[in-house]
Design an enzyme around this catalytic site. Structure first.
Site, PDB file in Angstrom:
ATOM      1  N   ASN A 222       0.814  -1.229   0.000  1.00  0.00           N
ATOM      2  CA  ASN A 222       0.000   0.000   0.000  1.00  0.00           C
ATOM      3  C   ASN A 222       0.841   1.270   0.000  1.00  0.00           C
ATOM      4  O   ASN A 222       0.343   2.339   0.351  1.00  0.00           O
ATOM      5  CB  ASN A 222      -0.958   0.064   1.209  1.00  0.00           C
ATOM      6  CG  ASN A 222      -1.846  -1.151   1.284  1.00  0.00           C
ATOM      7  OD1 ASN A 222      -2.222  -1.713   0.247  1.00  0.00           O
ATOM      8  ND2 ASN A 222      -2.165  -1.575   2.492  1.00  0.00           N
ATOM      9  N   LYS A 223       2.117   1.136  -0.355  1.00  0.00           N
ATOM     10  CA  LYS A 223       2.990   2.310  -0.298  1.00  0.00           C
ATOM     11  C   LYS A 223       3.025   3.061  -1.626  1.00  0.00           C
ATOM     12  O   LYS A 223       3.462   4.207  -1.683  1.00  0.00           O
ATOM     13  CB  LYS A 223       4.402   1.880   0.105  1.00  0.00           C
ATOM     14  CG  LYS A 223       4.475   1.388   1.553  1.00  0.00           C
ATOM     15  CD  LYS A 223       5.796   0.723   1.858  1.00  0.00           C
ATOM     16  CE  LYS A 223       5.837   0.213   3.287  1.00  0.00           C
ATOM     17  NZ  LYS A 223       6.961  -0.714   3.509  1.00  0.00           N
ATOM     18  N   VAL A 224       2.595   2.387  -2.673  1.00  0.00           N
ATOM     19  CA  VAL A 224       2.442   3.019  -3.989  1.00  0.00           C
ATOM     20  C   VAL A 224       1.090   2.555  -4.511  1.00  0.00           C
ATOM     21  O   VAL A 224       0.730   1.380  -4.361  1.00  0.00           O
ATOM     22  CB  VAL A 224       3.587   2.589  -4.947  1.00  0.00           C
ATOM     23  CG1 VAL A 224       3.294   3.007  -6.378  1.00  0.00           C
ATOM     24  CG2 VAL A 224       4.931   3.182  -4.498  1.00  0.00           C
TER      25      VAL A 224
END
Lengths: 131, 311
Positions: free
Chosen positions: B283-285
């Site tokens: 969920n970081k990009v």
């Protein structure tokens, strides 16, 4: 307060120095000449005079530090109440209470009439020797 | 060999305006296309649209670059408003302060006799020679002269505010710290204690009660991430600066733009080598984010990428 000043570079094993507001006796000094961090650094290991806690200090050798003044006196034990000892100074004949020393070797010798050497450092007193 | 024979040609800072006479260079690589050239062209396009379209624009990079001429270019990328949050490593503060206070670094070479350099009191950072007196001594002087007045204001400091205080006190237009203070762009340094600056702060703290409050840095980056509508990052190199950037981005479902510039590979599972698509799973990009990885040394790639930001 009863302190002198010196630099970290002048400290030797056995010197006294204030660390975190506590008077301490230096037990080890390691000096490091690191280019990375500028001037030569000393790491000082010391033991608190009251409480025997280990304290360390890292600083450049030209850093000013406080040296507690140690006043040495002779006293005579008047009474032993367990945790505390009642002591009379043999010069001023002033009497006062002082903590029982934590060192095991003193335990047997602490009794009324015994002469002791006690130090006054930063207005706190400690028995260092029993005669 | 003598010391003065090795310390001849100083490192100077590249400035954004130096790029102007060459113009936009990426069109050359558009023609070449194969193989890494295409990624560079794509990165240029993404960075351009990120600068226009994202309200939170993060530049993360590693400290080694600050010993090079890229230092001035990075300062200008901040001064021109292209980025409004910096995430970097502890050494950035060291090198930026040392050079801002007159420490001169020199052009050297990789193939050096390092034992001889040690004898001559010269550090080697890649092919850059750093005289001892140009580095640790400078950082120590800065900390020892600035901290006493800084702790009079307050004892406990968020790191980014403390770094603004240092930036305010250095008179160097190509300093990254100075640029951050002038534009009040926060510099987040999660590994601030790792290096000369951190060590000197620690030494100083023993005498004046200085305290760092890194939770305030976390609060700031959290608030910036949560209040952003569109976020993007140019991540140069890996390590803690890369991780901290994408770590916080996960709380808003991930970055909308992510350009990685790296030489690290993904096969060993390292964070430094991980591609943007791996960050999607964390969920970081965002899955529909505009992303690319440019494989190459930032000292070659960054000036080319920056040329995409010329008007």
């Amino acid at each position: 307060m009863s302190v002198n000043y010196t630099t970290v570079g002048e400290l030797k094993v056995g010197s006294y120095v204030m660390i975190d507001g506590e008077p301490c006796r230096v037990v080890d000094i390691t000096k490091a000449k690191t280019g990375k961090h500028g001037a030569a650094k000393a790491n000082v290991v010391a033991v608190s005079v009251f409480g025997n806690a280990k304290k360390t200090l890292m600083a450049p050798v030209d850093q000013q530090v406080e040296v507690p003044i140690v006043e040495k006196h002779i006293g005579q034990i008047l009474a032993n109440t367990g945790d505390r000892i009642q002591l009379m100074d043999l010069e001023s004949y002033e009497t006062f209470d002082i903590d029982m020393p934590s060192e095991e070797e003193f335990k047997d010798k602490i009794k009324p009439g015994a002469e002791v050497e006690y130090w006054v450092i930063m207005n706190r007193k400690k028995i260092v020797r029993v005669k | 060999m003598k010391r003065e024979d090795l310390l001849i040609d100083p490192i100077v800072d590249l400035r954004f305006k130096d790029l102007e006479k060459y113009g936009e260079l990426l069109s050359l690589y558009e023609k070449v296309y194969g193989f890494s050239a295409a990624s560079l062209v794509k990165a240029g396009r993404i960075v351009r649209s990120m600068v226009k379209g994202a309200d939170l624009r993060i530049l993360s990079f590693t400290a080694n670059l600050v010993s090079t001429g890229l230092r001035g270019l990075i300062a200008d990328l901040i001064r021109r408003g292209f980025f409004n949050l910096i995430v970097t490593t502890g050494g950035t503060v060291d090198h930026d302060l040392a050079r801002a206070l007159g420490g001169t670094y020199y052009k050297g070479y990789f193939e050096s006799d390092d034992s001889m350099l040690r004898e001559l009191k010269i550090h080697r950072l890649g092919n850059i020679f750093i005289p001892y007196e140009a580095y640790g001594q400078k950082v120590e002087e800065a900390v020892r002269s600035y901290i006493p007045e800084i702790v009079k204001v307050k004892k406990e400091w968020p790191v980014y505010e403390l770094l603004w205080e240092f930036g305010r006190r250095v008179n160097d237009d190509s300093s990254i710290l100075r640029a951050c203070n002038d534009l009040k762009v926060p510099m987040i340094v999660p590994g601030v204690i790792d290096g000369s600056f951190g060590t000197n702060l620690f030494i100083s703290s023993q005498f004046n009660g200085l305290r760092l409050n890194l939770f305030e840095d976390m609060r700031l980056i959290k608030d910036l991430v949560f209040s952003s509508n569109v976020s993007g990052a140019l991540l140069v190199g890996g390590g803690i600066s890369k991780h901290h950037t994408i770590w916080w981005s996960q709380f808003r479902d991930g970055l909308d733009y992510a350009v990685y510039v790296t030489t690290a590979q993904e096969f060993d599972g390292s964070l430094s080598g991980a591609m943007p698509r791996e960050a999607i799973s964390w969920n970081k990009v965002k899955p529909d984010a505009k992303t690319v990885t440019v494989y190459g040394d930032a000292t070659i790639v960054l000036p080319l990428l920056a040329s995409a930001l010329l008007d």
